[in-house]
Design a protein around this motif. Structure first.
Motif, short mmCIF file in Angstrom:
data_model
loop_
_atom_site.label_atom_id
_atom_site.label_comp_id
_atom_site.label_asym_id
_atom_site.label_seq_id
_atom_site.Cartn_x
_atom_site.Cartn_y
_atom_site.Cartn_z
N ARG A 62 -38.27 -23.35 30.55
CA ARG A 62 -36.86 -23.76 30.40
C ARG A 62 -36.33 -24.38 31.68
O ARG A 62 -35.63 -25.39 31.65
CB ARG A 62 -35.99 -22.58 29.98
N THR A 64 -38.03 -25.86 34.09
CA THR A 64 -38.66 -27.16 34.28
C THR A 64 -38.01 -28.20 33.41
O THR A 64 -37.67 -29.30 33.87
CB THR A 64 -40.17 -27.07 33.97
N ASP A 65 -37.80 -27.89 32.13
CA ASP A 65 -37.15 -28.83 31.22
C ASP A 65 -35.75 -29.18 31.70
O ASP A 65 -35.35 -30.34 31.69
CB ASP A 65 -37.11 -28.25 29.81
N GLN A 66 -35.02 -28.18 32.13
CA GLN A 66 -33.63 -28.41 32.59
C GLN A 66 -33.61 -29.31 33.81
O GLN A 66 -32.80 -30.24 33.90
CB GLN A 66 -32.96 -27.08 32.93
N VAL A 68 -35.93 -31.51 34.76
CA VAL A 68 -36.41 -32.85 34.43
C VAL A 68 -35.37 -33.65 33.67
O VAL A 68 -35.12 -34.81 33.96
CB VAL A 68 -37.73 -32.77 33.64
N ARG A 69 -34.70 -33.03 32.70
CA ARG A 69 -33.74 -33.79 31.89
C ARG A 69 -32.33 -33.74 32.43
O ARG A 69 -31.48 -34.54 32.02
CB ARG A 69 -33.77 -33.35 30.44
N GLY A 70 -32.05 -32.84 33.33
CA GLY A 70 -30.69 -32.71 33.86
C GLY A 70 -29.75 -32.11 32.83
O GLY A 70 -30.17 -31.34 31.97
#
Length: 73
Positions: A62, A64-66, A68-70
């Motif tokens: 979660r 990492t995803d946050q 990367v996508r902001g």
């Protein structure tokens, strides 16, 4: 700090630079982008640890995803 730079920051700078060069990443300044990513990881993990939460695989994914996508929809 030298070990962190050699083992973590430098490989990440290389990755971001390569990704930028092929159009996969938007990073005007690779060093600034890497510092922002590493800062986000550090504060994310510290905040989670301070609140008593675990930093297991689901949290890492979660976070990492946050990062990367902001926060943009």
């Amino acid at each position: 700090m030298q070990a962190n730079d050699a083992w973590i920051a430098e490989p990440l700078r290389e990755l971001i630079a390569e990704g930028r060069d092929v159009g996969a990443f938007a990073a005007d300044d690779v060093a600034d982008a890497v510092n922002a990513i590493l800062g986000a990881v550090m504060l994310g993990v510290l905040g989670r640890s301070m609140s008593g939460g675990g930093v297991g695989a689901a949290f890492r994914e979660r976070l990492t995803d946050q990062i990367v996508r902001g926060v943009l929809a």
